[in-house]
Scaffold this active site. Structure first.
Site, PDB file in Angstrom:
ATOM      1  CD  GLU A   1      46.422  30.331  39.660  1.00 43.04           C
ATOM      2  OE1 GLU A   1      45.490  30.550  40.463  1.00 43.04           O
ATOM      3  OE2 GLU A   1      46.440  29.346  38.905  1.00 43.04           O
TER       4      GLU A   1
ATOM      5  CG  HIS B   1      41.777  28.291  29.280  1.00 42.06           C
ATOM      6  ND1 HIS B   1      40.468  28.616  29.527  1.00 42.06           N
ATOM      7  CD2 HIS B   1      42.253  27.736  30.410  1.00 42.06           C
ATOM      8  CE1 HIS B   1      40.159  28.254  30.768  1.00 42.06           C
ATOM      9  NE2 HIS B   1      41.214  27.716  31.322  1.00 42.06           N
TER      10      HIS B   1
END
Lengths: 367, 394
Positions: free
Chosen positions: A90, A159
């Protein structure tokens, strides 16, 4: 599905009121159903078709057709140069995205979830958000960072976080939170066309939900203005602000409240930064009561900012303390019963609205 | 011994060897015999910047039978988890390890509980290898009180600190710097122990790995970075994500070893070698060439980016449990029936644990607010409706 119910309700109970505060044109009657997933896919498709500088980059966006199938069919249509599968890195692909935006391209960078954006947050804040300012206007950054945000179902603490408040506190960013398919289409198109960095916070649990869309929404030129909220349900007694999945919860709460004679006005914020303070304040000046609803952590959250804004602008109009409904102030637990307690439920919103209307039993354990 | 020199690791049938060995009558009681047996690993090791460990490995009946049992247990556990997920008793994410058992088992055989292990989210079998119980696994997966994280963590967040197993991490690559931190602490405390930080081929491209390699080498940390290369990072094959998929060479100045991760004896040998190396010379990379039969997670069919032929091919040629079965049979350490009985036992253990876990209650509501802090300071925390649900943090 929910949208259809809402429309029916409006038709029966409020014949004179139209829910068109911020949208410029009125809608023709809804004929087609479209899921949020289809809405996002079609918006990406149309914007990529219209402007060759637009390209998509992220994990599994190409050959896998998208981790959540949002980019289905795009690789086939636009080729690997414009639909780029990245390694699981990322930091670098967000940075590369910003670099291409400096140069004049229009990248759409997908994070598989916004939890992973934390690996790239330096580029979002320091490389994207602040550049136009630091360069006195030379380096605008027409980038869109998009992906699912907030809680899914049973995915645990790492998450499930909502990043709306964090990103929205940063000047230079625009932060959007679509709810319906119309929101998804109009706002993603607006985001891609916008010359500034946009953080586009979707919701995994909404991807499969169908909403009615008018012909106008389906048109490829359809675009929604950034920074404008939408009054999803007009009401008189209490204002409920919400964004993303919580808009659905707020609308359900409004239906329940109606049976108890409380007429709630539901505002779909759509844009967290810029926040549509005038719409929120106008509503509170009408209803005199406010419930803010969000999925994220309560401290320093979106509701806190809304409350501050209303206290600053409309203090004299408040007849009750502002109520905040938010995610629980804990890391997201995995067990289903605990998870349910950690995320706002419809009954939480109903209860808070009744409190604001002085319709609930006195608080038991205030001491 | 003439008999063992005949052995190789490939799919040679045990029949010829069996007739030889029965003539020599090597039958011993199961799982107590520690007479050394010498075996060669499937392939020789390949190294980068270090010498190569021998491919000749010492083992014995007890060890091989333990390996068989442990891997069969893990295999059964993961397959049972698949069914539970499909029955919606497990929610959220579930990343299964079947196919990769040899790495967890071989590593554990080379080290002690004083050494530390940290891994990513494909952690069920590593937890078992570190001494976790089946009940703790299934209860955690089903979100119950008896789970290793009392139902609050879920599949990706198993921990066992008393065995120096540090999880259980959901963010790709993050566990590697954490593992280097464990190694740092071991050196700081002069514990004469090492840390194994496991990651996948998908994580191998993360920048933080290179930062971890640099600093571990600079500071001589006893860190062993283990790349479990199952050749796919979710749906992306290694050649589509990595310019150089020779992960054991990625360390540049940090030595590395490439290991057949489907051969439990090779894994054990490599980990023994690596531990010795790390204690003396600092970090080393182990690349385990392994394979997962399932998709990335239960949400991924695993067949859109690889062929079914490839999957069955690996199962037939390289399955770690089958390899040990053939080794045991060809050395006449147990009969086929005895091994099948072991598998039946293991299956029953798994079924019993599942039944027990199903009866186990969900966490109490008060658990919502426990363990936010280690030291709560009397601070208040809130539920979704802050005026309805609030608690003082313990």
């Amino acid at each position: 599905m929910l949208g259809v119910v809402r429309q029916k309700m409006l038709g029966q109970s409020f014949p004179k009121i139209r829910p068109a505060v911020s949208v410029l044109r009125s809608y023709s009657s809804a004929a087609k159903q479209m899921t949020v997933r289809e809405a996002l896919n079609s918006a990406l498709d149309e914007e990529m078709s219209a402007d060759p500088k637009v390209f998509l980059m992220g994990e599994e966006v190409g050959e896998y057709q998208g981790a959540y199938k949002i980019s289905k069919g795009l690789l086939e249509k636009y080729g690997p140069e414009r639909v780029r599968d990245t390694p699981i890195t990322e930091a670098v692909f967000a940075g590369i995205g910003v670099g291409t935006a400096y140069y004049g391209l229009k990248p759409v960078v997908e994070f598989m979830t916004f939890n992973f954006s934390m690996q790239a947050i330096d580029h979002i804040i320091n490389s994207a958000a602040k550049s136009n300012y630091m360069s006195a206007g030379q380096m605008s950054v027409p980038i869109v960072f998009r992906g699912p945000n907030g809680a899914a179902a049973g995915v645990g603490a790492q998450h499930s976080q909502c990043y709306a408040a964090w990103y929205a506190s940063c000047p230079g960013l625009k932060v959007l939170t679509p709810y319906s398919s119309e929101d998804a289409r109009g706002m993603l198109k607006a985001a891609i066309r916008d010359p500034d960095p946009v953080v586009f916070l979707e919701n995994e649990l909404l991807y499969g939900e169908p909403f009615p869309v008018s012909d106008e929404v389906l048109d490829s030129s359809f675009c929604l203005p950034i920074g404008k909220a939408k009054i999803e349900r007009v009401g008189r007694d209490v204002t409920i602000t919400a964004f993303s999945k919580m808009v659905g919860h707020a609308l359900k709460a409004a239906e329940i409240l109606e049976k108890d004679g409380i007429d709630a006005e539901v505002i779909n914020l759509r844009s967290i930064r810029p926040l549509d303070r005038s719409a929120i304040n106008a509503s509170v000046r009408k209803t005199n009561r406010l419930i803010t609803v969000e999925e994220g952590f309560p401290q320093h959250g979106v509701g806190a900012e809304i409350c501050a804004s209303v206290v600053e602008e409309s203090f004299a109009y408040l007849d009750a303390p502002v109520e905040r409904i938010a995610g629980a102030d804990i890391p997201m637990p995995y067990a289903a019963n605990l998870e349910r307690m950690a995320v706002p439920q419809v009954e939480d919103i109903v209860r808070a609205a009744k409190r604001a209307c002085y319709r609930s039993v006195p608080l038991a354990a205030a001491a | 011994m003439a008999l063992s020199q005949l052995l190789s690791s490939s799919s040679r049938s045990g029949n010829r060897l069996k007739s030889l060995s029965s003539a020599i009558s090597l039958r011993h009681p199961i799982s107590t015999d520690t007479t050394p047996i010498t075996v060669e690993t499937s392939v020789p090791f390949t190294s980068h910047q270090c010498e190569v460990p021998s491919r000749t490995v010492q083992t014995n009946a007890k060890e091989l039978l333990t390996f068989f049992r442990d891997m069969a247990l893990m295999r059964r556990m993961e397959i049972a988890a698949d069914s539970l997920y499909k029955a919606k008793l497990i929610r959220g994410f579930c990343h299964l390890y079947d196919g990769q058992e040899a790495v967890a088992v071989g590593m554990e055989a080379a080290i002690t509980k004083k050494d530390s292990i940290i891994t990513a989210y494909r952690d069920h079998c590593t937890f078992i290898a570190r001494g976790g119980t089946l009940l703790e696994v299934f209860a955690e997966l089903m979100g119950r009180q008896a789970g290793c994280s009392r139902g609050k963590g879920g599949s990706m967040h198993f921990y066992k600190k008393d065995s120096n197993f540090y999880g259980g991490h959901g963010i790709v690559g993050a566990q590697v710097p954490l593992g280097c931190g464990l190694a740092f602490a071991q050196k700081y405390c002069k514990d004469e122990a090492v840390t194994f930080a496991l990651y996948g081929d998908g994580a191998a491209n993360q920048g933080q790995l290179f930062e971890a390699l640099n600093i571990s080498a600079l500071w001589d940390l006893p860190a062993i970075l283990v790349c479990e290369n199952n050749h796919y990072g979710m749906g992306t094959a290694e050649w589509r994500a990595a310019k150089s998929p020779a992960y054991y060479k990625r360390g540049d100045y940090v030595p590395g070893l490439k290991v057949d991760g489907m051969d439990v004896l090779a894994v054990k040998q490599a980990c023994t070698f690596a531990k010795e190396h790390a204690l003396k010379n600092g970090p080393i990379i182990l690349e385990m060439d392994t394979y997962r039969y399932h998709g990335h997670s239960m949400s991924d069919p695993g067949s859109t980016y690889r062929t079914r032929d490839e999957i069955t091919g690996v199962r037939q040629e390289r399955d770690p449990v089958e390899r040990i079965r053939k080794l045991i049979l060809s050395h006449d350490l147990a009969t086929e029936k005895e091994l099948k009985d072991t598998e039946k036992e293991v299956r029953k253990e798994v079924d019993d644990a599942i039944a027990q876990a199903k009866e186990n209650p969900v966490p109490d509501s008060s658990e919502l607010f426990t363990n936010v802090y280690a030291k709560g300071l009397g601070v208040e925390s809130f539920g979704a409706d802050r005026k309805e649900v609030r608690a003082t943090l313990p």
